[in-house]
Design a protein around this motif. Sequence first.
Motif, PDB file in Angstrom:
ATOM      1  N   MET A   1       1.093  -1.216  -0.087  1.00  0.00           N
ATOM      2  CA  MET A   1      -0.112   0.105  -0.089  1.00  0.00           C
ATOM      3  C   MET A   1       0.788   1.258   0.036  1.00  0.00           C
ATOM      4  O   MET A   1       2.146   1.251  -0.082  1.00  0.00           O
ATOM      5  N   CYS A   2       0.353   2.243  -0.038  1.00  0.00           N
ATOM      6  CA  CYS A   2       1.321   3.507   0.077  1.00  0.00           C
ATOM      7  C   CYS A   2       0.309   4.538   0.994  1.00  0.00           C
ATOM      8  O   CYS A   2      -1.028   4.988   0.766  1.00  0.00           O
ATOM      9  N   GLY A   3       0.826   4.693   2.290  1.00  0.00           N
ATOM     10  CA  GLY A   3       0.072   5.421   3.332  1.00  0.00           C
ATOM     11  C   GLY A   3       0.847   6.728   3.637  1.00  0.00           C
ATOM     12  O   GLY A   3       0.338   7.432   4.606  1.00  0.00           O
ATOM     13  N   ARG A   4       1.996   6.840   2.990  1.00  0.00           N
ATOM     14  CA  ARG A   4       2.678   8.122   3.263  1.00  0.00           C
ATOM     15  C   ARG A   4       3.627   8.468   2.025  1.00  0.00           C
ATOM     16  O   ARG A   4       4.539   7.455   1.783  1.00  0.00           O
ATOM     17  N   PHE A   5       3.608   9.819   1.625  1.00  0.00           N
ATOM     18  CA  PHE A   5       4.452   9.956   0.299  1.00  0.00           C
ATOM     19  C   PHE A   5       5.101  11.195   0.526  1.00  0.00           C
ATOM     20  O   PHE A   5       4.672  12.147   1.458  1.00  0.00           O
ATOM     21  N   VAL A   6       6.044  11.414  -0.495  1.00  0.00           N
ATOM     22  CA  VAL A   6       6.961  12.749  -0.332  1.00  0.00           C
ATOM     23  C   VAL A   6       6.734  13.325  -1.826  1.00  0.00           C
ATOM     24  O   VAL A   6       6.745  12.655  -2.802  1.00  0.00           O
ATOM     25  N   VAL A   7       6.466  14.969  -1.803  1.00  0.00           N
ATOM     26  CA  VAL A   7       6.463  15.610  -2.992  1.00  0.00           C
ATOM     27  C   VAL A   7       7.471  16.690  -2.766  1.00  0.00           C
ATOM     28  O   VAL A   7       7.072  17.587  -2.031  1.00  0.00           O
ATOM     29  N   SER A   8       8.791  16.494  -3.350  1.00  0.00           N
ATOM     30  CA  SER A   8       9.774  17.470  -2.952  1.00  0.00           C
ATOM     31  C   SER A   8       9.866  18.748  -3.749  1.00  0.00           C
ATOM     32  O   SER A   8      10.641  19.677  -3.741  1.00  0.00           O
ATOM     33  N   GLN A   9       8.952  18.591  -5.100  1.00  0.00           N
ATOM     34  CA  GLN A   9       8.977  19.857  -6.086  1.00  0.00           C
ATOM     35  C   GLN A   9       8.155  20.770  -5.644  1.00  0.00           C
ATOM     36  O   GLN A   9       7.049  20.712  -4.989  1.00  0.00           O
ATOM     37  N   LYS A  10       8.779  21.961  -6.276  1.00  0.00           N
ATOM     38  CA  LYS A  10       7.526  22.884  -6.104  1.00  0.00           C
ATOM     39  C   LYS A  10       6.572  23.191  -7.336  1.00  0.00           C
ATOM     40  O   LYS A  10       6.847  22.069  -8.169  1.00  0.00           O
ATOM     41  N   VAL A  11       5.805  23.779  -7.278  1.00  0.00           N
ATOM     42  CA  VAL A  11       4.472  23.819  -8.537  1.00  0.00           C
ATOM     43  C   VAL A  11       5.265  24.182  -9.672  1.00  0.00           C
ATOM     44  O   VAL A  11       4.754  23.708 -10.629  1.00  0.00           O
ATOM     45  N   THR A  12       6.322  24.852  -9.768  1.00  0.00           N
ATOM     46  CA  THR A  12       6.718  25.300 -11.239  1.00  0.00           C
ATOM     47  C   THR A  12       7.413  24.070 -11.747  1.00  0.00           C
ATOM     48  O   THR A  12       7.606  24.064 -13.164  1.00  0.00           O
ATOM     49  N   ASP A  13       8.185  23.375 -10.750  1.00  0.00           N
ATOM     50  CA  ASP A  13       8.870  22.105 -11.276  1.00  0.00           C
ATOM     51  C   ASP A  13       7.816  21.174 -11.949  1.00  0.00           C
ATOM     52  O   ASP A  13       8.140  20.541 -12.779  1.00  0.00           O
ATOM     53  N   LEU A  14       6.358  21.037 -11.254  1.00  0.00           N
ATOM     54  CA  LEU A  14       5.502  20.013 -11.692  1.00  0.00           C
ATOM     55  C   LEU A  14       4.853  20.497 -12.867  1.00  0.00           C
ATOM     56  O   LEU A  14       4.534  19.648 -13.954  1.00  0.00           O
ATOM     57  N   THR A  15       4.552  21.902 -12.971  1.00  0.00           N
ATOM     58  CA  THR A  15       3.903  22.324 -14.341  1.00  0.00           C
ATOM     59  C   THR A  15       5.070  22.036 -15.621  1.00  0.00           C
ATOM     60  O   THR A  15       4.585  21.889 -16.544  1.00  0.00           O
ATOM     61  N   ASP A  16       6.265  22.374 -15.200  1.00  0.00           N
ATOM     62  CA  ASP A  16       7.194  22.175 -16.348  1.00  0.00           C
ATOM     63  C   ASP A  16       7.362  20.658 -16.722  1.00  0.00           C
ATOM     64  O   ASP A  16       7.224  20.292 -18.002  1.00  0.00           O
ATOM     65  N   VAL A  17       7.542  19.483 -15.577  1.00  0.00           N
ATOM     66  CA  VAL A  17       7.635  18.323 -16.016  1.00  0.00           C
ATOM     67  C   VAL A  17       6.388  17.769 -16.690  1.00  0.00           C
ATOM     68  O   VAL A  17       6.530  17.118 -17.838  1.00  0.00           O
ATOM     69  N   PHE A  18       5.213  18.266 -16.274  1.00  0.00           N
ATOM     70  CA  PHE A  18       3.963  17.729 -16.861  1.00  0.00           C
ATOM     71  C   PHE A  18       3.319  18.547 -17.913  1.00  0.00           C
ATOM     72  O   PHE A  18       2.137  18.145 -18.355  1.00  0.00           O
ATOM     73  N   ASP A  19       4.036  19.560 -18.232  1.00  0.00           N
ATOM     74  CA  ASP A  19       3.467  20.538 -19.211  1.00  0.00           C
ATOM     75  C   ASP A  19       2.021  20.834 -18.956  1.00  0.00           C
ATOM     76  O   ASP A  19       1.275  20.630 -19.674  1.00  0.00           O
TER      77      ASP A  19
END
Length: 235
Positions: A1-19
Amino acid sequence: MCGRFVVSQKVTDLTDVFDAEDDFPDWQPSFSLAPTDVVPIIRERAKSDTGEFVRRVEPAVWNFRPSFMKESKRPQFNSRIETVATNGLWKGAFASGRCIVPMRGYYEWTGEPGHKQAHFLHGPDDLLAAAGISTARKLDNGSWEVSTSIITREARDASGEVHDRMPVYLPLGEIERYLDPAKLDPGGAQAMVDFLIEASDRVAPTINEYEVDPRVNNHRRIDPGDPTLIEPLDE
């Protein structure tokens, strides 16, 4: 399962990667996200004025709650790939509410209660794309709340050494098919499940793990913005 996770990226990083467009300006990187927290997701939705489909980074509560679901004491934060296309709770969202849950990695634990050892599981790069589902419901105040669940599968390779389930990860270059907002009929839903299994089979061998400080065990007592939470435990 997945009960805790990490998102270390800023929103600008996410918008860049996922266009994608930014619809989550308040997002701050977190090294400890737990069920019921607000997390970033990527999905494609139609604009209300033009009908044009746009990909956005959006906030979602990590506790799947469709409008027909009554109050539940237990958060619904994981969906099994074996039943996501057929179970009445999930199948509508899988047909038309697919999303990506970005993450740096996730935590799992081994050992007995009171003496559990935390492990951080991650890919070779800083970003993984977990397949998720999303839904929206209208709140009493008239606003809309988006919620999400992460799809899990039988764990393999390093993930399987720690726990029997793991998130369904897609190669970053192959998310287009999953994010296609077209509604799936039953045959299309099964084909999508087959695609997820095949694609995640290729990502699973790239996942590695190492032990981290057990202080991460207590989500309420740690600073989720602390990047040292994912540092390897000194031996």
